[in-house]
Design a protein around this motif. Structure first.
Motif, PDB file in Angstrom:
ATOM      1  N   PRO A 146     -48.876 -19.993 -29.653  1.00 10.26           N
ATOM      2  CA  PRO A 146     -50.187 -19.784 -29.361  1.00 10.26           C
ATOM      3  C   PRO A 146     -50.689 -18.641 -30.518  1.00 10.26           C
ATOM      4  O   PRO A 146     -51.902 -18.654 -30.687  1.00 10.26           O
ATOM      5  N   GLY A 147     -49.850 -18.378 -31.299  1.00  7.98           N
ATOM      6  CA  GLY A 147     -50.192 -17.381 -32.231  1.00  7.98           C
ATOM      7  C   GLY A 147     -50.298 -15.886 -31.724  1.00  7.98           C
ATOM      8  O   GLY A 147     -49.555 -15.842 -30.779  1.00  7.98           O
ATOM      9  N   TRP A 148     -50.453 -15.008 -32.730  1.00  6.33           N
ATOM     10  CA  TRP A 148     -50.540 -13.729 -32.485  1.00  6.33           C
ATOM     11  C   TRP A 148     -51.539 -13.338 -31.767  1.00  6.33           C
ATOM     12  O   TRP A 148     -52.694 -13.116 -32.421  1.00  6.33           O
ATOM     13  N   VAL A 149     -51.792 -13.097 -30.397  1.00  2.71           N
ATOM     14  CA  VAL A 149     -52.970 -13.109 -29.649  1.00  2.71           C
ATOM     15  C   VAL A 149     -53.082 -11.795 -28.917  1.00  2.71           C
ATOM     16  O   VAL A 149     -52.011 -11.218 -28.724  1.00  2.71           O
ATOM     17  N   ARG A 150     -54.483 -11.232 -29.032  1.00  2.17           N
ATOM     18  CA  ARG A 150     -54.583  -9.685 -28.590  1.00  2.17           C
ATOM     19  C   ARG A 150     -54.677  -9.865 -26.911  1.00  2.17           C
ATOM     20  O   ARG A 150     -55.532 -10.265 -26.171  1.00  2.17           O
ATOM     21  N   ASP A 177     -54.063 -10.919 -34.137  1.00  2.00           N
ATOM     22  CA  ASP A 177     -54.992 -11.829 -35.188  1.00  2.00           C
ATOM     23  C   ASP A 177     -56.063 -12.463 -34.223  1.00  2.00           C
ATOM     24  O   ASP A 177     -57.111 -12.751 -34.900  1.00  2.00           O
ATOM     25  N   LEU A 178     -55.816 -12.977 -33.190  1.00  2.00           N
ATOM     26  CA  LEU A 178     -56.590 -13.943 -32.396  1.00  2.00           C
ATOM     27  C   LEU A 178     -56.905 -13.365 -31.161  1.00  2.00           C
ATOM     28  O   LEU A 178     -56.221 -12.509 -30.267  1.00  2.00           O
ATOM     29  N   SER A 179     -58.023 -13.778 -30.740  1.00  2.00           N
ATOM     30  CA  SER A 179     -58.441 -13.367 -29.122  1.00  2.00           C
ATOM     31  C   SER A 179     -57.838 -14.641 -28.442  1.00  2.00           C
ATOM     32  O   SER A 179     -57.563 -15.832 -28.845  1.00  2.00           O
ATOM     33  N   VAL A 180     -57.955 -14.456 -26.968  1.00  2.00           N
ATOM     34  CA  VAL A 180     -57.474 -15.445 -26.058  1.00  2.00           C
ATOM     35  C   VAL A 180     -58.376 -16.666 -26.362  1.00  2.00           C
ATOM     36  O   VAL A 180     -58.113 -17.684 -26.039  1.00  2.00           O
ATOM     37  N   GLU A 181     -59.659 -16.411 -26.511  1.00  2.00           N
ATOM     38  CA  GLU A 181     -60.606 -17.438 -26.582  1.00  2.00           C
ATOM     39  C   GLU A 181     -60.571 -18.315 -27.863  1.00  2.00           C
ATOM     40  O   GLU A 181     -61.078 -19.517 -27.935  1.00  2.00           O
ATOM     41  N   GLU A 182     -59.883 -17.564 -28.770  1.00  2.00           N
ATOM     42  CA  GLU A 182     -59.629 -18.438 -30.021  1.00  2.00           C
ATOM     43  C   GLU A 182     -58.144 -19.290 -30.040  1.00  2.00           C
ATOM     44  O   GLU A 182     -58.330 -20.308 -30.485  1.00  2.00           O
ATOM     45  N   SER A 183     -57.272 -18.824 -29.235  1.00  2.00           N
ATOM     46  CA  SER A 183     -55.935 -19.441 -29.226  1.00  2.00           C
ATOM     47  C   SER A 183     -55.986 -20.415 -27.989  1.00  2.00           C
ATOM     48  O   SER A 183     -55.693 -21.702 -28.469  1.00  2.00           O
ATOM     49  N   GLY A 228     -40.136 -37.401 -27.339  1.00  2.00           N
ATOM     50  CA  GLY A 228     -39.216 -36.401 -28.063  1.00  2.00           C
ATOM     51  C   GLY A 228     -39.631 -34.955 -28.111  1.00  2.00           C
ATOM     52  O   GLY A 228     -40.546 -34.513 -27.445  1.00  2.00           O
ATOM     53  N   LEU A 229     -39.121 -34.178 -28.840  1.00  2.00           N
ATOM     54  CA  LEU A 229     -39.116 -32.723 -28.982  1.00  2.00           C
ATOM     55  C   LEU A 229     -40.337 -32.352 -30.083  1.00  2.00           C
ATOM     56  O   LEU A 229     -40.064 -32.637 -31.263  1.00  2.00           O
ATOM     57  N   HIS A 230     -41.144 -31.336 -30.030  1.00  2.69           N
ATOM     58  CA  HIS A 230     -42.229 -31.109 -30.899  1.00  2.69           C
ATOM     59  C   HIS A 230     -42.313 -29.530 -30.655  1.00  2.69           C
ATOM     60  O   HIS A 230     -42.447 -29.162 -29.644  1.00  2.69           O
ATOM     61  N   PHE A 231     -42.268 -28.869 -31.952  1.00  2.00           N
ATOM     62  CA  PHE A 231     -42.524 -27.549 -31.909  1.00  2.00           C
ATOM     63  C   PHE A 231     -43.834 -27.379 -32.884  1.00  2.00           C
ATOM     64  O   PHE A 231     -43.945 -27.422 -34.169  1.00  2.00           O
ATOM     65  N   LEU A 232     -45.059 -26.817 -32.223  1.00  2.00           N
ATOM     66  CA  LEU A 232     -46.207 -26.751 -33.043  1.00  2.00           C
ATOM     67  C   LEU A 232     -47.049 -25.603 -32.429  1.00  2.00           C
ATOM     68  O   LEU A 232     -46.814 -24.921 -31.426  1.00  2.00           O
ATOM     69  N   ASP A 233     -47.660 -25.189 -33.390  1.00  2.00           N
ATOM     70  CA  ASP A 233     -48.734 -23.917 -33.183  1.00  2.00           C
ATOM     71  C   ASP A 233     -50.092 -24.291 -32.670  1.00  2.00           C
ATOM     72  O   ASP A 233     -50.279 -25.723 -32.289  1.00  2.00           O
ATOM     73  N   TYR A 234     -50.916 -23.325 -32.269  1.00  2.00           N
ATOM     74  CA  TYR A 234     -52.005 -23.808 -31.646  1.00  2.00           C
ATOM     75  C   TYR A 234     -53.284 -24.252 -32.422  1.00  2.00           C
ATOM     76  O   TYR A 234     -54.031 -25.014 -32.029  1.00  2.00           O
ATOM     77  N   GLN A 235     -52.659 -24.831 -33.825  1.00  7.84           N
ATOM     78  CA  GLN A 235     -53.587 -25.504 -34.690  1.00  7.84           C
ATOM     79  C   GLN A 235     -52.945 -26.791 -34.876  1.00  7.84           C
ATOM     80  O   GLN A 235     -53.328 -27.363 -35.791  1.00  7.84           O
ATOM     81  N   GLU A 236     -51.962 -27.061 -34.172  1.00 11.37           N
ATOM     82  CA  GLU A 236     -51.225 -28.510 -34.290  1.00 11.37           C
ATOM     83  C   GLU A 236     -50.330 -28.436 -35.585  1.00 11.37           C
ATOM     84  O   GLU A 236     -50.100 -29.615 -35.920  1.00 11.37           O
TER      85      GLU A 236
END
Length: 69
Positions: A21-25, A34-40, A56-64
């Motif tokens: 989800p990223g580094w969320v506050r 870096d990110l608010s919950v509302e951004e993530s 299958g298996l995918h490892f993705l971040d909040y920006q795909e």
């Protein structure tokens, strides 16, 4: 563990999606994150929806973006 599970069930039709989800506050992320919950969270939800039904298996971040193992 999920990579081992995916290997054992390689013939399955499930979508296995690991999300960063990223580094969320939050209490865990702290006030300097870096990110608010509302951004993530919208990015996490959109990524989940777009990958629904993919095998299958995918490892993705909040920006795909693919997260390297």
């Amino acid at each position: 563990m999920i990579r081992s599970y995916a290997a054992r069930h390689a013939e399955g039709t499930r979508t296995l999606l690991l999300m960063d989800p990223g580094w969320v506050r939050t209490e865990l992320g702290g006030p300097d994150a870096d990110l608010s919950v509302e951004e993530s969270i919208p990015g996490v939800a959109e990524t989940l929806e777009r990958h629904q039904g993919e095998r299958g298996l995918h490892f993705l971040d909040y920006q795909e973006q693919v997260v390297p193992w």
